[in-house]
Design an enzyme around this catalytic site. Structure first.
Site, PDB file in Angstrom:
ATOM      1  N   GLY A 141       0.795  -1.231   0.000  1.00  0.00           N
ATOM      2  CA  GLY A 141       0.000   0.000   0.000  1.00  0.00           C
ATOM      3  C   GLY A 141       0.822   1.273   0.000  1.00  0.00           C
ATOM      4  O   GLY A 141       0.469   2.252  -0.665  1.00  0.00           O
ATOM      5  N   ASN A 142       1.966   1.270   0.721  1.00  0.00           N
ATOM      6  CA  ASN A 142       2.737   2.514   0.825  1.00  0.00           C
ATOM      7  C   ASN A 142       3.454   2.880  -0.478  1.00  0.00           C
ATOM      8  O   ASN A 142       3.902   3.997  -0.641  1.00  0.00           O
ATOM      9  CB  ASN A 142       3.714   2.470   2.006  1.00  0.00           C
ATOM     10  CG  ASN A 142       4.755   1.378   1.835  1.00  0.00           C
ATOM     11  OD1 ASN A 142       4.503   0.362   1.200  1.00  0.00           O
ATOM     12  ND2 ASN A 142       5.926   1.596   2.387  1.00  0.00           N
ATOM     13  N   LYS A 199       2.187 -12.487   3.851  1.00  0.00           N
ATOM     14  CA  LYS A 199       3.508 -12.266   3.245  1.00  0.00           C
ATOM     15  C   LYS A 199       4.448 -13.413   3.592  1.00  0.00           C
ATOM     16  O   LYS A 199       5.162 -13.923   2.730  1.00  0.00           O
ATOM     17  CB  LYS A 199       4.110 -10.939   3.725  1.00  0.00           C
ATOM     18  CG  LYS A 199       3.284  -9.737   3.323  1.00  0.00           C
ATOM     19  CD  LYS A 199       3.956  -8.440   3.719  1.00  0.00           C
ATOM     20  CE  LYS A 199       2.960  -7.304   3.793  1.00  0.00           C
ATOM     21  NZ  LYS A 199       2.051  -7.200   2.654  1.00  0.00           N
ATOM     22  N   LYS A 233      -2.982 -10.033  -2.613  1.00  0.00           N
ATOM     23  CA  LYS A 233      -1.935  -9.751  -3.607  1.00  0.00           C
ATOM     24  C   LYS A 233      -0.623 -10.488  -3.298  1.00  0.00           C
ATOM     25  O   LYS A 233       0.144 -10.782  -4.214  1.00  0.00           O
ATOM     26  CB  LYS A 233      -1.703  -8.252  -3.763  1.00  0.00           C
ATOM     27  CG  LYS A 233      -1.033  -7.573  -2.582  1.00  0.00           C
ATOM     28  CD  LYS A 233       0.351  -7.093  -2.889  1.00  0.00           C
ATOM     29  CE  LYS A 233       1.066  -6.401  -1.763  1.00  0.00           C
ATOM     30  NZ  LYS A 233       0.728  -6.561  -0.376  1.00  0.00           N
ATOM     31  N   LYS A 258     -13.177 -10.666   4.102  1.00  0.00           N
ATOM     32  CA  LYS A 258     -12.450  -9.458   3.708  1.00  0.00           C
ATOM     33  C   LYS A 258     -13.398  -8.262   3.607  1.00  0.00           C
ATOM     34  O   LYS A 258     -14.251  -8.207   2.715  1.00  0.00           O
ATOM     35  CB  LYS A 258     -11.784  -9.743   2.355  1.00  0.00           C
ATOM     36  CG  LYS A 258     -10.984  -8.610   1.811  1.00  0.00           C
ATOM     37  CD  LYS A 258      -9.552  -8.681   2.256  1.00  0.00           C
ATOM     38  CE  LYS A 258      -8.802  -7.453   1.756  1.00  0.00           C
ATOM     39  NZ  LYS A 258      -7.588  -7.194   2.474  1.00  0.00           N
TER      40      LYS A 258
HETATM   41  P1  ADP Z   1       0.959  -4.011   2.578  1.00  0.00           P
HETATM   42  O1  ADP Z   1       0.103  -2.883   2.133  1.00  0.00           O
HETATM   43  O2  ADP Z   1       2.395  -3.830   2.199  1.00  0.00           O
HETATM   44  O3  ADP Z   1       0.414  -5.370   2.202  1.00  0.00           O
HETATM   45  P2  ADP Z   1       0.177  -4.558   5.347  1.00  0.00           P
HETATM   46  O4  ADP Z   1      -0.247  -3.445   6.228  1.00  0.00           O
HETATM   47  O5  ADP Z   1      -0.868  -5.473   4.810  1.00  0.00           O
HETATM   48  O6  ADP Z   1       1.024  -3.918   4.167  1.00  0.00           O
HETATM   49  O7  ADP Z   1       1.264  -5.454   6.105  1.00  0.00           O
HETATM   50  C1  ADP Z   1       2.477  -4.922   6.607  1.00  0.00           C
HETATM   51  C2  ADP Z   1       2.367  -4.567   8.081  1.00  0.00           C
HETATM   52  O8  ADP Z   1       2.320  -5.741   8.872  1.00  0.00           O
HETATM   53  C3  ADP Z   1       3.556  -3.839   8.647  1.00  0.00           C
HETATM   54  O9  ADP Z   1       3.538  -2.467   8.355  1.00  0.00           O
HETATM   55  C4  ADP Z   1       3.424  -4.111  10.158  1.00  0.00           C
HETATM   56  O10 ADP Z   1       2.751  -3.055  10.805  1.00  0.00           O
HETATM   57  C5  ADP Z   1       2.533  -5.339  10.219  1.00  0.00           C
HETATM   58  N1  ADP Z   1       3.070  -6.492  10.953  1.00  0.00           N
HETATM   59  C6  ADP Z   1       2.280  -7.388  11.606  1.00  0.00           C
HETATM   60  N2  ADP Z   1       2.999  -8.346  12.174  1.00  0.00           N
HETATM   61  C7  ADP Z   1       4.317  -8.087  11.893  1.00  0.00           C
HETATM   62  C8  ADP Z   1       5.558  -8.739  12.220  1.00  0.00           C
HETATM   63  N3  ADP Z   1       5.581  -9.852  12.928  1.00  0.00           N
HETATM   64  N4  ADP Z   1       6.701  -8.194  11.744  1.00  0.00           N
HETATM   65  C9  ADP Z   1       6.680  -7.057  11.007  1.00  0.00           C
HETATM   66  N5  ADP Z   1       5.527  -6.384  10.678  1.00  0.00           N
HETATM   67  C10 ADP Z   1       4.349  -6.895  11.107  1.00  0.00           C
HETATM   68 MG    MG Z   2      -1.477  -6.198   2.887  1.00  0.00          MG
END
Ligand code: ADP
Ligand code: MG
Length: 313
Positions: A11-12, A275, A213, A128
């Site tokens: 997202g960022n 992820k 995604k 979702k």
């Molecule tokens: P994206 O838009 O890149 O898919 P998400 O917000 O869905 O991003 O997922 C990334 C976020 O997951 C990070 O910014 C962090 O806040 C969160 N997060 C949750 N658990 C963890 C973890 N164990 N280690 C690192 N980040 C984590």
């Molecule tokens: Mg995400």
């Protein structure tokens, strides 16, 4: 030696509205162009949460303003529109950044359909949340008139929920592969892809669902026989005990270690968990394959082994 890399943008990398996206794609293009400059073959995929939300809201307003003329816009159509809009911005930003570096390389977006299994258990249990928040009355109306499923979201109102089935295969994979082989930078599987199910004959029917995604990018990387899957997000590394005083950033994980931590609940569902799951699946899918999770601006350092969390055997 140049590698074939599938990069999933979080997202960022795109921001959450029109002006933000215009600015964000410039930084994103710099990070990606750096990897291309290093000789890597790059295929991009991306999320679409805020964009598909915006499109859906706009289409809902259109239906409301003239119900005679406009039917509710199906979710797969909204996903297709978001791929077009995001692809447009990414194509232009990358084109400009590559030309600024003296690199002449075509950039092209493929509207990508991803097959899902109509028997996927996710369809029985939609989780979702999508679209705008609704009042109880609006939500009840959507349930009775359109058969939507809704949930109450932590006191903030009601939202429609849809299924998030697992991606099975990418319909346009051959076109994508041909374009990559021809030296193009390809943007594909945006928003996880447009979910479709095969029906009678050769007809593909759009499904009211959204595909994660990170999972779609994993399938894309496998089907393209990529060397590396990079998942770019808002953290530099994956952590255990995330956000707690004993938080520990991880440089390397084997699939087995990752599974152990998953079992202990270290990765938040819906954000870091998919992820890590995608990284594990890709790392296991073939000899020498690895996945990297890091920040957008650290992609080049991560590929050089200087940062990020690497998942490999
Ligand atoms: P994206 O838009 O890149 O898919 P998400 O917000 O869905 O991003 O997922 C990334 C976020 O997951 C990070 O910014 C962090 O806040 C969160 N997060 C949750 N658990 C963890 C973890 N164990 N280690 C690192 N980040 C984590
Ligand atoms: Mg995400």
């Amino acid at each position: 030696m140049g590698k074939r890399i599938v990069i999933a943008l979080g997202g960022n990398a795109l921001g959450s509205n029109l002006p933000e996206q215009m600015i964000a794609v410039k930084e994103t293009a710099k990070a990606i162009a750096g990897l291309i400059e290093d000789g890597h073959q790059v295929i991009l995929s991306h999320g679409n949460g805020p964009q598909v939300g915006m499109i859906q809201k706009a289409m809902a307003e259109l239906t409301r303003s003239d119900p005679e003329k406009y039917i509710p816009c199906p979710l797969p159509v909204c996903v297709a529109m978001s791929q077009g809009y995001i692809g447009y911005d990414l194509q232009n930003a990358l084109r400009e950044e590559l030309l600024n570096r003296g690199i002449e390389k075509g950039v092209a977006t493929v509207l990508t359909q991803v097959e899902v299994d109509p028997k996927d258990p996710a369809f029985q249990n939609p989780t979702k949340p999508i679209g705008a928040f609704m009042s109880k009355e609006e939500a009840d109306k959507m349930v009775s008139e359109r058969g939507y499923q809704v949930i109450e979201d932590a006191g903030r109102g009601y939202r429609r929920v849809v299924a998030s089935p697992k991606p099975q295969s990418i319909v346009e994979i051959k076109s994508i592969r041909d374009m990559v082989d021809a030296g193009l930078v390809v943007v594909a599987c945006g928003g996880g892809g447009i979910p479709v199910c095969t029906t009678e004959g050769h007809h593909l029917k759009g499904a009211a669902a959204v595909i994660d995604k990170d999972f779609a990018s994993c399938v894309l990387a496998q089907q393209l026989e990529a060397d590396t899957l990079i998942i770019l997000t808002a953290v530099e590394k994956v952590a255990v005990n995330f956000g707690k005083p004993n938080q520990k950033w991880l440089d390397h994980l084997t699939p087995e270690e990752a599974e152990g931590y998953m079992g202990e609940g270290h990765f938040a569902p819906g954000s870091m968990l998919p992820k890590v799951q995608a990284a594990v699946e890709f790392a296991r899918s073939g000899e020498g394959r690895s996945a990297l999770i890091t920040l957008l601006e650290k992609a080049r350092d991560g590929m050089a082994g200087r940062t990020g969390t690497v998942v490999c055997q």
